[in-house]
Design a protein around this motif. Sequence first.
Motif, short mmCIF file in Angstrom:
data_model
loop_
_atom_site.label_atom_id
_atom_site.label_comp_id
_atom_site.label_asym_id
_atom_site.label_seq_id
_atom_site.Cartn_x
_atom_site.Cartn_y
_atom_site.Cartn_z
N ALA A 37 -4.21 18.74 3.81
CA ALA A 37 -4.05 18.22 2.75
C ALA A 37 -2.35 18.19 2.15
O ALA A 37 -2.37 17.18 1.23
N TYR A 38 -1.84 19.01 2.54
CA TYR A 38 -0.24 19.07 2.45
C TYR A 38 0.42 18.11 2.94
O TYR A 38 1.19 17.24 2.40
N VAL A 39 0.12 17.59 4.26
CA VAL A 39 0.62 16.44 4.76
C VAL A 39 0.28 15.40 4.11
O VAL A 39 1.10 14.46 3.91
N TYR A 40 -0.93 15.01 3.64
CA TYR A 40 -1.27 13.85 3.02
C TYR A 40 -0.42 13.72 1.66
O TYR A 40 -0.27 12.57 1.27
N VAL A 50 -2.56 11.62 -3.51
CA VAL A 50 -2.71 12.39 -4.58
C VAL A 50 -4.18 13.41 -4.35
O VAL A 50 -5.24 13.04 -3.74
N VAL A 51 -3.82 14.60 -4.77
CA VAL A 51 -4.98 15.55 -4.29
C VAL A 51 -5.60 15.53 -5.83
O VAL A 51 -4.79 16.24 -6.69
N ALA A 102 1.70 5.53 -6.27
CA ALA A 102 0.78 4.46 -5.79
C ALA A 102 -0.48 4.64 -5.17
O ALA A 102 -1.67 4.09 -5.21
N ALA A 103 -0.51 5.90 -4.52
CA ALA A 103 -1.60 6.30 -3.75
C ALA A 103 -2.97 6.55 -4.68
O ALA A 103 -2.88 7.02 -5.85
N ARG A 104 -4.17 6.11 -4.06
CA ARG A 104 -5.15 6.63 -4.98
C ARG A 104 -5.89 8.05 -4.72
O ARG A 104 -5.55 8.48 -3.70
N PRO A 105 -6.30 8.52 -5.63
CA PRO A 105 -6.91 9.69 -5.81
C PRO A 105 -8.15 9.82 -4.71
O PRO A 105 -9.05 8.79 -4.62
N LEU A 106 -8.50 10.83 -4.07
CA LEU A 106 -9.59 11.03 -3.36
C LEU A 106 -10.59 12.00 -3.78
O LEU A 106 -10.07 13.07 -4.57
#
Length: 643
Positions: free
Chosen positions: A386-389, A395-396, A637-641
């Motif tokens: 999760a940290y790498v992501y 987005v967490v 810009a990344a989408r939340p998961l």
Amino acid sequence: MTRAPRTSTSRSDPKGRTVSHERIDGYLPIGAYGLIGDCRSAALVGVDGSIDWLCLPRFDDDALFGRILDAGTGGSWQIHPDEPHEVHQRYRDRTNLLDTVFATGTGVVVVTDFMPVDDHSVVQHARPHNHPRVIRLVECLAGAVTMHHVFDPAPGFARLSVTLSVEDGQLHADAQKLHLCLSSTVELDGPDDTFHMRATDAVAFALHTGVAGRCRARPWSVERARTSLRESQRYWWRWVGQVEYHGPYQQHVWRSALALKLMTYAPTGAIIAAPTTSLPEDVGGERNWDYRFTWLRDAAFTLYAFFQLGLTDEAAAYFDWLAHRHLADRKSTDIPNLFDLSGHTRAAEHTLDHLKGYRGSRPVRTGNAAVHQLQLDVYGEVLDSAYVYARFGGVVSETLWEELRNIVEIAISRWEEPDSSIWEVRSERKQYVYSKLMCWVAVDRGMRIADRYNLPYDKDAWRRARLRIHRAITSRGYSEHRHSFTQELDNDALDASILRMSQVRFLADKDPRIHSTVRAIAQHLGEGVLVKRYRMDESEDGLRGDEGAFFMTSFWLVDALAHCGDLEQAERRFERLLHFSSPLGLFSEEVDVRTGQLLGNFPQAFTHLALVGAAVNLERARKRELGVKGLHRRGGAARPLNA
């Protein structure tokens, strides 16, 4: 069909040297195979033109061809000249299309093997259908050659009887719910046949797997085979064109990336540890495991490799798969270690006693009992992923954070327990230092994510827990006698997993304890440039026999040396390790330290992940300009998961 117990073949490696290969008692060396696949299943194609391993419709289904696990009854599909020949294999440039080139005294023939793939099909779940799953294109390049074709399926790991019938030149058979149809552009009189070819002649074969009781395979032609080949070739060219690594080891990184893509179940993003089961870590021994599952332990390595190579779609898909596994809620006290491709944790281990195993290595196993073990390091692997992501722009979400926070709480509550460790030992649980280290990682990464995103957590409790774990490791997990961090608390035995201590930033790279640990492991567990996990005379793992050196830990030592600033030795080791790959650039899990023969399931995702990580970190150490530093703030810009 009667098989000769020993058949001689030969091939040339990429440097032009002729290397002799023999089927000893019906078995090729593990490194004598190429891998083809369509990101839903994969096949091993021997250097003698024999497909000796294939599970359909997907990786974790029963084997249709399993000669590699039983040379007598396992089943195979072989095409080769019906006369003495020399042979070599090569992948077509930057693809997973495999050419096997046979040269006889009268001519030259190339067999091109591939599993068709394109942007549309790759995201479709594996299921019986009437489109070709495997295509074999045979082309005569010069002279004239008589080819021998043997189609010998053994579905259900050779437990299902199958009767082949010939209809309109095609071979048909039903195996429970699956219908097999082998189409060819030469008329097939039966499963064992020959056909004659002259220069410019081409013959195409296609294996279809439909629903039992009916066959809707379309008429087959060389033109259709070539069209599918070009589509697949373009797919692989486009895909590998995304790889952003431009260092000195580009060919090896490309091949590792392509192999990792083949081990991805594209419809969900899950990655299997290997496409095979029960290839032995010790020939003739019992260290044989089913690796056709997705281990959570691989998460951080996978994301790191994909992000560093610029493969953001694969990284996002994998994290999306991970985030939707619902690993821990408020009632959880543990999380699973591995999942099947459907996202389930049902992986009961069974033995297939009717199979002899690779060169007599029994038992042959399906499923993996490690699913039931307590492996505390998994908590850290999940939080580190999760940290790498997040570091690379993901987005967490608050929903996902609730689950991650629960995993951190589990790590805090259980870190002092004994467990079965990263190596999934089958002896009693012990106080493994690596497991404590990764519990520290779980807390540390949880705090970093929460602080950056202003997410709720018990800051004082987590800070105290992180400090307690750190002190336990540094006071009880370090041996003044060995000048090294150790395998267990209050014990002097060494373990190569501790090489990850520099990767996870437990101590500063300049800390003398890191340097002395790296030296101690290289000296005590090293065999030349190879590194064993631990020594059998120091560590009880509950199994009989020996094992080879691990490629993963060998690449970890390269990584650790780069972190410590010894770039020259790191590069030298890395370059020497590359020589242990198969002629096609593929790595297994282990290697025999005496002979250099590849051992264990093949190819191995963890090995190729470690190779990519080491190559990237060597380049970073050289230039100090690679990688993304720090966490991206919410709102990128990344989408939340998992929202």
